[in-house]
Write a protein that holds these residues in place. Sequence first.
Motif, PDB file in Angstrom:
ATOM      1  N   ASN A 156       0.820  -1.218   0.000  1.00 46.86           N
ATOM      2  CA  ASN A 156       0.000   0.000   0.000  1.00 46.86           C
ATOM      3  C   ASN A 156       0.847   1.258   0.000  1.00 46.86           C
ATOM      4  N   THR A 157       2.060   1.158   0.535  1.00 46.79           N
ATOM      5  CA  THR A 157       2.979   2.301   0.510  1.00 46.79           C
ATOM      6  C   THR A 157       3.273   2.730  -0.923  1.00 46.79           C
ATOM      7  N   LEU A 158       3.347   1.755  -1.833  1.00 46.23           N
ATOM      8  CA  LEU A 158       3.659   2.064  -3.230  1.00 46.23           C
ATOM      9  C   LEU A 158       2.545   2.824  -3.921  1.00 46.23           C
ATOM     10  N   LEU A 159       1.338   2.691  -3.417  1.00 46.86           N
ATOM     11  CA  LEU A 159       0.182   3.320  -4.051  1.00 46.86           C
ATOM     12  C   LEU A 159      -0.148   4.678  -3.446  1.00 46.86           C
ATOM     13  N   SER A 160       0.476   4.977  -2.322  1.00 50.13           N
ATOM     14  CA  SER A 160       0.096   6.139  -1.523  1.00 50.13           C
ATOM     15  C   SER A 160       0.705   7.434  -2.046  1.00 50.13           C
TER      16      SER A 160
ATOM     17  N   ASN B 216      11.634  11.695  -2.542  1.00 53.08           N
ATOM     18  CA  ASN B 216      12.980  11.604  -3.090  1.00 53.08           C
ATOM     19  C   ASN B 216      12.953  11.335  -4.591  1.00 53.08           C
ATOM     20  N   VAL B 217      12.048  10.435  -5.007  1.00 52.47           N
ATOM     21  CA  VAL B 217      11.916  10.143  -6.444  1.00 52.47           C
ATOM     22  C   VAL B 217      11.512  11.407  -7.198  1.00 52.47           C
ATOM     23  N   SER B 218      10.536  12.119  -6.653  1.00 51.45           N
ATOM     24  CA  SER B 218      10.057  13.342  -7.287  1.00 51.45           C
ATOM     25  C   SER B 218      11.180  14.372  -7.423  1.00 51.45           C
ATOM     26  N   ARG B 219      11.968  14.537  -6.378  1.00 49.85           N
ATOM     27  CA  ARG B 219      13.051  15.525  -6.398  1.00 49.85           C
ATOM     28  C   ARG B 219      14.070  15.211  -7.495  1.00 49.85           C
ATOM     29  N   ARG B 220      14.472  13.953  -7.595  1.00 47.65           N
ATOM     30  CA  ARG B 220      15.505  13.633  -8.597  1.00 47.65           C
ATOM     31  C   ARG B 220      14.966  13.726 -10.024  1.00 47.65           C
TER      32      ARG B 220
ATOM     33  N   GLU C 230       1.449   9.793   0.019  1.00 45.73           N
ATOM     34  CA  GLU C 230       2.141  10.379   1.162  1.00 45.73           C
ATOM     35  C   GLU C 230       3.627  10.483   0.828  1.00 45.73           C
ATOM     36  N   PRO C 231       4.179  11.703   0.733  1.00 48.60           N
ATOM     37  CA  PRO C 231       5.513  11.898   0.154  1.00 48.60           C
ATOM     38  C   PRO C 231       6.662  11.270   0.932  1.00 48.60           C
ATOM     39  N   HIS C 232       6.513  11.082   2.254  1.00 50.81           N
ATOM     40  CA  HIS C 232       7.640  10.580   3.040  1.00 50.81           C
ATOM     41  C   HIS C 232       7.436   9.145   3.505  1.00 50.81           C
ATOM     42  N   ARG C 233       6.358   8.521   3.079  1.00 48.73           N
ATOM     43  CA  ARG C 233       6.114   7.126   3.427  1.00 48.73           C
ATOM     44  C   ARG C 233       7.046   6.245   2.598  1.00 48.73           C
TER      45      ARG C 233
END
Length: 204
Positions: free
Chosen positions: A104-108, A123-127, A110-113
Amino acid sequence: MRAILVRHGESEGNKQGIIQGRLESQLTARGLRQSFALAAELADLSVPHIYTSPALRAQGTANVLASELRSQTTVDERLQERDFGPLQGLNVIEAQKTHPELFNTLLSGEPHRVTPEGECLDNVSRRLFSCLNDLNERHRNDTVIIVTHGHALEIVLWQLKGALITDDLRQYGHQNCSYSIVDIEGECISLAKWGIATHLRDIR
């Protein structure tokens, strides 16, 4: 700059329903057909440069596009798929049964989960956006192709659509070798079209 954001063609891991993340997997024969279909779809564009994730499945797709469109290619580590930690290598159904909370974390949205030893959405979004902004400095008046991964693309769209914590990232899913179009002017990044897959209708 106009960026055409591409999900790689079908890989062996995709075919088997495996959560790949940073694991390597080659393109299938179908993935190659998808890549050539995408190249035909984009044949009328002038694309001086293609940037790709280092994953073999992404580089395989980028190499087909580069050959057909006569473009140069560059590997950029920032275009890698999200690191899914202990879920990598598991079948999707198996992961849902044995690690429901992690899955469920993969679907969320929530940016820091984050999964243990994995990578958080923020982190993915930033890079990814760091890469887009750097490419805009080099290619302000160009169209470039960026070959990356399914979950990475979901995160880009999630961010451009408002980055809601309540979002299920699957709503921004891309078929293999489908693409989205992003326009960048200065600090403004806008989503022109997304999830384009009409060129894949006849691929078997």
